[in-house]
Scaffold this active site. Structure first.
Site, PDB file in Angstrom:
ATOM      1  N   ASP A 153       0.850  -1.192   0.000  1.00 26.42           N
ATOM      2  CA  ASP A 153       0.000   0.000   0.000  1.00 26.42           C
ATOM      3  C   ASP A 153       0.887   1.245   0.000  1.00 26.42           C
ATOM      4  OD1 ASP A 153      -3.211   0.550   0.993  1.00 26.42           O
ATOM      5  OD2 ASP A 153      -1.784   2.216   1.133  1.00 26.42           O
ATOM      6  N   ASN A 208     -12.779  -3.268   2.763  1.00 32.01           N
ATOM      7  CA  ASN A 208     -13.677  -2.112   2.834  1.00 32.01           C
ATOM      8  C   ASN A 208     -14.639  -2.175   1.649  1.00 32.01           C
ATOM      9  OD1 ASN A 208     -12.345  -1.120   5.118  1.00 32.01           O
ATOM     10  ND2 ASN A 208     -10.824  -0.060   3.867  1.00 32.01           N
ATOM     11  N   GLN A 256     -14.426   2.456   1.436  1.00 35.31           N
ATOM     12  CA  GLN A 256     -13.714   2.056   0.214  1.00 35.31           C
ATOM     13  C   GLN A 256     -13.436   3.271  -0.659  1.00 35.31           C
ATOM     14  OE1 GLN A 256     -15.818  -0.788  -2.245  1.00 35.31           O
ATOM     15  NE2 GLN A 256     -14.039  -1.165  -3.537  1.00 35.31           N
ATOM     16  N   VAL A 312     -11.015   2.932  -3.543  1.00 42.14           N
ATOM     17  CA  VAL A 312     -10.715   2.464  -4.895  1.00 42.14           C
ATOM     18  C   VAL A 312     -11.738   1.391  -5.286  1.00 42.14           C
ATOM     19  CG1 VAL A 312      -8.980   1.420  -6.399  1.00 42.14           C
ATOM     20  CG2 VAL A 312      -8.252   2.954  -4.552  1.00 42.14           C
ATOM     21  N   HIS A 328     -10.385  -5.306  -3.178  1.00 41.15           N
ATOM     22  CA  HIS A 328      -9.046  -5.550  -2.636  1.00 41.15           C
ATOM     23  C   HIS A 328      -9.138  -5.971  -1.184  1.00 41.15           C
ATOM     24  CE1 HIS A 328     -10.037  -1.246  -2.345  1.00 41.15           C
ATOM     25  NE2 HIS A 328      -9.385  -1.236  -1.193  1.00 41.15           N
ATOM     26  N   ILE A 329      -8.221  -6.832  -0.790  1.00 42.08           N
ATOM     27  CA  ILE A 329      -8.097  -7.248   0.609  1.00 42.08           C
ATOM     28  C   ILE A 329      -6.858  -6.583   1.169  1.00 42.08           C
ATOM     29  CG2 ILE A 329      -7.829  -9.173   2.213  1.00 42.08           C
ATOM     30  CD1 ILE A 329      -8.994 -11.039   0.079  1.00 42.08           C
ATOM     31  N   HIS A 330      -7.035  -5.839   2.270  1.00 45.20           N
ATOM     32  CA  HIS A 330      -5.881  -5.267   2.969  1.00 45.20           C
ATOM     33  C   HIS A 330      -5.286  -6.363   3.860  1.00 45.20           C
ATOM     34  CE1 HIS A 330      -6.880  -0.869   2.357  1.00 45.20           C
ATOM     35  NE2 HIS A 330      -8.074  -1.388   2.160  1.00 45.20           N
TER      36      HIS A 330
HETATM   37  P1  5GP Z   1      -9.731   1.398   0.366  1.00 46.83           P
HETATM   38  O1  5GP Z   1      -9.931   2.626   1.189  1.00 46.83           O
HETATM   39  O2  5GP Z   1     -10.355   1.534  -1.018  1.00 46.83           O
HETATM   40  O3  5GP Z   1     -10.141   0.134   1.059  1.00 46.83           O
HETATM   41  O4  5GP Z   1      -8.187   1.244   0.176  1.00 46.83           O
HETATM   42  C1  5GP Z   1      -7.482   1.731  -0.922  1.00 46.83           C
HETATM   43  C2  5GP Z   1      -6.017   1.663  -0.562  1.00 46.83           C
HETATM   44  O5  5GP Z   1      -5.274   1.829  -1.743  1.00 46.83           O
HETATM   45  C3  5GP Z   1      -5.561   2.754   0.410  1.00 46.83           C
HETATM   46  O6  5GP Z   1      -5.012   2.155   1.576  1.00 46.83           O
HETATM   47  C4  5GP Z   1      -4.532   3.551  -0.388  1.00 46.83           C
HETATM   48  O7  5GP Z   1      -3.430   3.970   0.399  1.00 46.83           O
HETATM   49  C5  5GP Z   1      -4.111   2.555  -1.470  1.00 46.83           C
HETATM   50  N1  5GP Z   1      -3.717   3.178  -2.715  1.00 46.83           N
HETATM   51  C6  5GP Z   1      -4.397   4.157  -3.391  1.00 46.83           C
HETATM   52  N2  5GP Z   1      -3.748   4.491  -4.522  1.00 46.83           N
HETATM   53  C7  5GP Z   1      -2.643   3.682  -4.569  1.00 46.83           C
HETATM   54  C8  5GP Z   1      -1.594   3.556  -5.515  1.00 46.83           C
HETATM   55  O8  5GP Z   1      -1.512   4.235  -6.534  1.00 46.83           O
HETATM   56  N3  5GP Z   1      -0.628   2.632  -5.235  1.00 46.83           N
HETATM   57  C9  5GP Z   1      -0.670   1.842  -4.124  1.00 46.83           C
HETATM   58  N4  5GP Z   1       0.319   0.964  -3.947  1.00 46.83           N
HETATM   59  N5  5GP Z   1      -1.660   1.940  -3.211  1.00 46.83           N
HETATM   60  C10 5GP Z   1      -2.634   2.858  -3.428  1.00 46.83           C
END
Ligand code: 5GP
Length: 112
Positions: free
Chosen positions: A28, A85, A92, A94, A98-100
């Site tokens: 991340d 998320n 969420q 993106v 995705h799984i963190h």
């Molecule tokens: P969400 O909030 O959608 O569950 O998590 C999206 C995650 O994607 C966030 O933790 C954010 O830091 C990560 N993220 C967003 N853009 C990028 C990117 O361009 N590259 C990487 N490696 N992570 C990203």
């Protein structure tokens, strides 16, 4: 196209820790724990709200690979957290499933 699709296409660089035909895991960009990796399907599924019965294999694959990647990252012994998320209330950002994988310190519960 989402940023994650661009990462899958290698149009945007990422620190990739695992990749196969069906999924990719990468660090991340804004880590929320000492180890913070995202594992994503190569198939463009926007969120858990859009999964279909036909996604059963890919969803199982993602979880199995998440456990393997967590072990590869040295998280197995002390443990870790997997987070998905989903949409607005889930936080969420993106819209590509995705799984963190979070670890490297004790994580609080419940989340905010
Ligand atoms: P969400 O909030 O959608 O569950 O998590 C999206 C995650 O994607 C966030 O933790 C954010 O830091 C990560 N993220 C967003 N853009 C990028 C990117 O361009 N590259 C990487 N490696 N992570 C990203």
């Amino acid at each position: 196209m989402t940023i994650f699709k661009k990462i899958i296409n290698k149009e945007v660089p990422a620190d990739i820790v695992y990749e196969d035909e069906f999924c990719m895991a990468f660090k991340d960009i804004h880590p929320k724990a000492p180890t913070h990796v995202l594992i994503i399907p190569k198939k463009e599924i926007p969120s858990m709200a859009e999964v279909a019965p036909e996604d059963k294999e890919i969803l199982g694959h993602l979880l199995l690979k998440a456990a393997e990647v967590a072990e590869q990252l040295g998280l197995k012994e002390k443990g870790y957290r997997l987070v998905i998320n989903t949409r607005q209330h889930g936080g969420q950002e993106v819209p590509h499933l995705h799984i963190h994988i979070l670890g490297g310190r004790p994580l609080k519960w419940p989340p905010g």
